[in-house]
Scaffold this motif. Structure first.
Motif, short mmCIF file in Angstrom:
data_model
loop_
_atom_site.label_atom_id
_atom_site.label_comp_id
_atom_site.label_asym_id
_atom_site.label_seq_id
_atom_site.Cartn_x
_atom_site.Cartn_y
_atom_site.Cartn_z
N ASP A 142 15.87 -91.32 1.78
CA ASP A 142 16.33 -92.32 1.06
C ASP A 142 17.25 -93.26 1.73
O ASP A 142 18.35 -92.77 2.28
N PRO A 143 16.96 -94.47 2.23
CA PRO A 143 17.97 -95.23 3.11
C PRO A 143 19.31 -95.51 2.24
O PRO A 143 20.31 -95.41 2.96
N ARG A 144 19.47 -95.43 0.96
CA ARG A 144 20.76 -95.64 0.30
C ARG A 144 21.55 -94.35 0.44
O ARG A 144 22.75 -94.37 0.24
N LEU A 145 20.95 -93.29 0.64
CA LEU A 145 21.58 -92.21 0.74
C LEU A 145 21.85 -91.59 2.25
O LEU A 145 22.89 -91.01 2.61
N TRP A 146 20.98 -91.88 3.10
CA TRP A 146 21.03 -91.62 4.31
C TRP A 146 22.06 -92.43 4.92
O TRP A 146 22.96 -91.94 5.84
N GLN A 147 22.22 -93.50 4.39
CA GLN A 147 23.24 -94.70 4.93
C GLN A 147 24.04 -95.10 3.58
O GLN A 147 23.68 -96.04 3.09
N PRO A 169 7.97 -109.91 9.57
CA PRO A 169 7.52 -109.46 8.42
C PRO A 169 7.24 -107.85 8.24
O PRO A 169 7.41 -107.39 7.22
N ALA A 170 6.85 -107.08 9.29
CA ALA A 170 6.80 -105.72 9.12
C ALA A 170 7.76 -105.10 8.86
O ALA A 170 7.67 -103.76 8.62
N PHE A 171 8.88 -105.47 9.28
CA PHE A 171 10.20 -104.78 8.94
C PHE A 171 10.80 -104.88 7.28
O PHE A 171 11.64 -104.12 7.06
N GLU A 172 10.45 -105.71 6.58
CA GLU A 172 10.44 -105.80 5.38
C GLU A 172 10.29 -104.38 4.64
O GLU A 172 9.28 -103.91 4.33
N GLY A 173 11.39 -104.11 3.81
CA GLY A 173 11.30 -102.91 3.10
C GLY A 173 11.49 -101.60 3.94
O GLY A 173 11.35 -100.48 3.22
N SER A 174 11.49 -101.49 5.09
CA SER A 174 11.65 -100.56 5.91
C SER A 174 13.15 -99.59 5.67
O SER A 174 13.84 -100.38 5.21
N GLY A 175 13.04 -98.37 6.18
CA GLY A 175 14.37 -97.54 5.90
C GLY A 175 15.58 -98.20 6.55
O GLY A 175 16.50 -98.46 6.33
N LEU A 176 15.00 -98.85 7.81
CA LEU A 176 16.19 -99.34 8.90
C LEU A 176 16.74 -100.65 8.34
O LEU A 176 17.88 -100.77 8.13
N SER A 177 15.76 -101.57 7.72
CA SER A 177 16.17 -102.81 7.45
C SER A 177 16.97 -102.67 5.93
O SER A 177 17.96 -103.41 5.74
#
Length: 389
Positions: A142-147, A169-177
């Motif tokens: 989970d991006p919000r827990l990992w970061q 567009p491909a980056f929308e919603g990705s863990g890094l974004s």
């Protein structure tokens, strides 16, 4: 073919990250202080340069290190003028460590050093022993827990600032974004002209304070694939100039543009590529490899760490440190215990035009790139800060 990347020998000196005084981690807190976001501190002193500004656009050009600007200048007259201070202020910041895209994007967005936000490499070891590649990260972990650190976009939005993110567009919603940019309204932009149009539209639409972030990856892509100085890289440099021309001349009243990068690049010749697959002694005692070719993380078998340190120090020209040493020397900033295991037991920091490849632990194509980044040379660590009112 390896192209001339135009680097002065000074570009290979070591540069430490300037956390708290002049790094990417200090940029958005300073911008948000200008926009009167509670808790933001203007570490960089932007207030004097942005007096009267209520809308700030921040464009990150991937791979446009400060040492690339002289090579770009003949191809990019608008950029050359900005870098010379022709339309505002020109200076530099440092990237965090390692000087690689996912680390830098989150360092910018969260406004803290990498040790605190926990994105500590291009790839890192997961708690289950697998490897997480941050640029192809979905929702596990989970991006919000990992970061866990709130981004400055979240903080600005909560304070009533209109926040937008303009990126592919491909980056929308990705863990890094989500790790780097959560809190902003996402605007998909497939190329440079669309980035310019999206950023300007968001600035013009805002009726009060606004923060607009844009991301443009082409220069970095063609540096990796074909080399800094190659014909495709040169065309990407011209594309950056067209993007800057649109933004600089399209800013609405009360708006300013800040241009930064996440890192620089340097070309690495074949003779600088040390590979664990072809030098088996380098893999003795190693149970896993992560990081990337310029900053390699090695995870070792129980009791094998010191032997791995000794072998790498004997067979490479890199700076070879234990995890404790690299943390104690402050490269990541403070590292909480929850993030420390993401760093290898042994850390290989390449100092010249060298690579520490781990073919077999990572795709073979990683070793076939031309330009790289991630390490601590001035060429990789030093990025421009250009300000246009």
């Amino acid at each position: 073919m390896t192209f001339d990347d135009g680097l002065h020998p000074d570009a290979l000196r070591t540069v430490a990250p300037a956390y708290g005084t002049g790094s990417l981690a200090d940029l958005l807190p300073s911008v948000c202080a200008v926009l009167n976001v509670p808790g933001a501190e203007d570490v960089l002193g932007l207030g004097a340069r942005l007096d009267g500004i209520t809308k700030v656009a921040v464009l990150l050009v991937d791979g446009m290190g400060a040492y690339q600007l002289p090579l770009m200048a003949p191809l990019a007259p608008v950029l050359a003028d900005l870098a010379a201070g022709g339309r505002g202020h020109a200076g530099t910041l440092t990237a965090g460590f390692p000087s690689t895209t996912p680390v830098s994007l989150v360092t910018l967005g969260a406004g803290v050093p990498p040790g605190e936000h926990g994105i500590l490499g291009f790839t890192v070891r997961r708690p289950d022993g697998g490897v997480l590649t941050h640029i192809s990260w979905g929702d596990d972990p989970d991006p919000r827990l990992w970061q866990p650190v709130p981004t400055w976009m979240e903080r600005a939005s909560a304070a009533g600032v209109a926040v937008s993110v303009v990126s592919r567009p491909a980056f929308e919603g990705s863990g890094l974004s989500l790790a780097a940019n959560r809190g902003g309204v996402y605007i998909g932009a497939a190329d440079g002209p669309a980035v310019a149009a999206g950023m300007l539209a968001a600035l013009r639409a805002a009726t009060g304070p606004a923060l607009v972030y844009g991301y443009h990856p082409d220069l970095d892509h063609y540096g990796h694939e074909d080399g800094v100085g190659s014909p495709t890289w040169q065309e990407a440099a011209r594309g950056v100039d067209r993007l800057l021309d649109e933004l600089a001349h399209g800013l609405p009243p009360g708006a300013a543009l800040l241009v930064v990068a996440d890192h620089g690049q340097l070309n690495v010749p074949a003779e600088g590529r040390l590979d664990m697959a072809t030098t088996p002694a380098l893999a003795d005692g190693v149970t896993g490899a992560a990081g990337e070719p310029r900053v390699r993380y090695l995870h070792t078998a129980p009791g094998a760490r010191d032997g791995v340190l000794e072998t790498w120090r004997a067979l490479s020209d890199s700076l070879v440190l234990s995890r404790d040493q690299v943390i104690d020397e402050g490269w990541f900033g403070p590292v909480p215990a929850a993030h420390a295991d993401r760093i290898g037991d042994v850390v290989i920091i390449c100092r010249g035009r060298e690579l520490a490849l781990a073919t077999g632990w990572e795709p073979e194509k990683v070793g076939r790139l031309v330009a790289y980044h991630g390490s601590v040379t001035a060429a990789e660590m030093t990025v421009p800060l250009l300000i246009v009112r």
